[in-house]
Design a protein around this motif. Structure first.
Motif, PDB file in Angstrom:
ATOM      1  N   TRP A  34       0.736  -1.269   0.197  1.00  0.00           N
ATOM      2  CA  TRP A  34       0.058  -0.010   0.200  1.00  0.00           C
ATOM      3  C   TRP A  34       0.980   1.274  -0.104  1.00  0.00           C
ATOM      4  CZ3 TRP A  34      -3.469  -1.239   5.052  1.00  0.00           C
ATOM      5  CH2 TRP A  34      -4.279  -2.282   4.575  1.00  0.00           C
ATOM      6  N   TRP A  36      -0.199   5.497   0.410  1.00  0.00           N
ATOM      7  CA  TRP A  36      -1.274   6.460   0.579  1.00  0.00           C
ATOM      8  C   TRP A  36      -0.611   7.838  -0.094  1.00  0.00           C
ATOM      9  CZ3 TRP A  36      -3.758   5.956   5.660  1.00  0.00           C
ATOM     10  CH2 TRP A  36      -4.374   4.683   5.993  1.00  0.00           C
ATOM     11  N   ASP A  40      -5.271  10.610  -1.709  1.00  0.00           N
ATOM     12  CA  ASP A  40      -5.945   9.467  -1.017  1.00  0.00           C
ATOM     13  C   ASP A  40      -5.995  10.004   0.472  1.00  0.00           C
ATOM     14  OD1 ASP A  40      -5.593   7.800  -3.185  1.00  0.00           O
ATOM     15  OD2 ASP A  40      -3.598   7.180  -2.643  1.00  0.00           O
ATOM     16  N   MET A  44      -9.328  10.768   3.545  1.00  0.00           N
ATOM     17  CA  MET A  44      -9.195   9.941   4.607  1.00  0.00           C
ATOM     18  C   MET A  44      -9.422  10.732   5.735  1.00  0.00           C
ATOM     19  SD  MET A  44      -6.565   6.953   3.827  1.00  0.00           S
ATOM     20  CE  MET A  44      -6.492   6.273   2.110  1.00  0.00           C
ATOM     21  N   ARG A  53      -8.699   4.158   9.794  1.00  0.00           N
ATOM     22  CA  ARG A  53      -8.446   4.242   8.700  1.00  0.00           C
ATOM     23  C   ARG A  53      -7.638   3.101   8.003  1.00  0.00           C
ATOM     24  NH1 ARG A  53      -5.876   9.311  10.217  1.00  0.00           N
ATOM     25  NH2 ARG A  53      -7.600  10.846  10.524  1.00  0.00           N
ATOM     26  N   GLY A  56     -10.345   0.431   7.759  1.00  0.00           N
ATOM     27  CA  GLY A  56     -11.111   0.442   6.539  1.00  0.00           C
ATOM     28  C   GLY A  56     -10.540   0.408   5.112  1.00  0.00           C
ATOM     29  N   TYR A  57      -9.361   0.782   5.097  1.00  0.00           N
ATOM     30  CA  TYR A  57      -8.581   0.600   3.895  1.00  0.00           C
ATOM     31  C   TYR A  57      -8.188  -0.952   3.587  1.00  0.00           C
ATOM     32  CZ  TYR A  57      -5.215   1.539  -0.021  1.00  0.00           C
ATOM     33  OH  TYR A  57      -4.690   1.515  -0.862  1.00  0.00           O
ATOM     34  N   ALA A  59     -10.151  -3.503   4.499  1.00  0.00           N
ATOM     35  CA  ALA A  59     -11.488  -3.888   3.815  1.00  0.00           C
ATOM     36  C   ALA A  59     -11.922  -3.406   2.493  1.00  0.00           C
ATOM     37  CB  ALA A  59     -12.637  -3.256   4.967  1.00  0.00           C
ATOM     38  N   GLN A  60     -11.516  -2.365   2.203  1.00  0.00           N
ATOM     39  CA  GLN A  60     -11.557  -1.802   0.841  1.00  0.00           C
ATOM     40  C   GLN A  60     -10.771  -2.810  -0.113  1.00  0.00           C
ATOM     41  OE1 GLN A  60     -10.854   2.220   0.425  1.00  0.00           O
ATOM     42  NE2 GLN A  60     -12.503   2.867   1.912  1.00  0.00           N
ATOM     43  N   GLN A  61      -9.697  -3.015   0.199  1.00  0.00           N
ATOM     44  CA  GLN A  61      -8.556  -3.835  -0.343  1.00  0.00           C
ATOM     45  C   GLN A  61      -8.820  -5.388  -0.471  1.00  0.00           C
ATOM     46  OE1 GLN A  61      -6.317  -2.007  -2.525  1.00  0.00           O
ATOM     47  NE2 GLN A  61      -7.718  -0.374  -1.823  1.00  0.00           N
ATOM     48  N   GLY A  62      -9.897  -5.804   0.263  1.00  0.00           N
ATOM     49  CA  GLY A  62      -9.887  -7.298   0.463  1.00  0.00           C
ATOM     50  C   GLY A  62      -8.710  -7.916   1.218  1.00  0.00           C
TER      51      GLY A  62
END
Length: 219
Positions: A34, A36, A40, A44, A53, A56-57, A59-62
């Motif tokens: 990752w 940022w 980006d 956030m 943060r 959450g990130y 989760a977005q990236q799986g």
């Protein structure tokens, strides 16, 4: 006016880009691919909480990560970066603290960051800004919920023995302004370079430097 309450370490010095660099250092340390970019990170920053943060990130990236561990690494990286940053106080901070002390007005630092982050910043800003300048310093270990919850301000007001309406808060981001308003403390928004586009509708004014004459009327 009985107390001036600085609402975050970002009201004292421009720390946001150092924070972003520390996040990226922590990601590398944990083997995460990752990075940022500033754009980006700006998005956030509309919500407080570095650990959230990260979660959450992820989760977005799986991606499954230990958000607490990554955030601890981020805090350690931030403290190391601060030590060599050469940061100086933001415009008007030193004059505001000095004017408040001279007038017998209490000064507080009302954050929901860690005590270690606060200490690291004050080490860099000293002797211009010192721990002894503050009558109360609130950190994350002393509050039940992060901003925008009012808990940090409620704690500070109790510790100082002051009424909310007799104080003024200084905040650099939207969640901070919301927290001050929720506690009934009038707030001056003092956005940093990375928070200038936040909503500050609950603030009594938005400034790009602190003016003791405005913050301490009649003093």
């Amino acid at each position: 006016m009985s107390a001036v309450l600085f609402g975050s370490i970002g009201t004292l010095a421009e720390t946001s880009e150092i924070q972003r660099e520390a996040f990226n250092d922590a990601f590398r340390a944990h083997g995460l691919d990752w990075h940022w970019e500033r754009a980006d990170y700006l998005a956030m920053l509309r919500e407080s909480g570095g650990r959230d943060r990260i979660a959450g990130y992820a989760a977005q990236q799986g991606t499954e990560v230990d958000a607490d561990a990554v955030h601890r690494s981020k805090s350690q990286a931030f403290q190391k970066l601060l030590a060599t940053s050469g940061l100086t106080p933001r415009p008007g901070v030193v004059d505001t603290i000095a004017a408040a002390r001279d007038a017998g007005v209490k000064v507080g630092l009302v954050t929901t960051t860690s005590r270690e982050n606060i200490d690291a910043l004050l080490d860099v800003l000293g002797p211009d800004v010192r721990r002894a300048d503050f009558d109360v310093v609130v950190d994350t270990s002393e509050v039940s919920a992060p901003k925008p919850d009012a808990a940090a301000y409620v704690h500070a007001l109790d510790a100082l023995g002051e009424r909310a309406g007799d104080c003024v808060a200084i905040e650099d981001n939207g969640d901070g302004v919301t927290a001050a308003a929720a506690a009934g403390v009038p707030c001056v928004a003092f956005p940093g370079a990375n928070t200038a586009d936040h909503g500050f509708s609950d603030a009594r004014s938005v400034v790009d430097r602190l003016d003791p004459a405005d913050l301490l009327p009649g003093r």
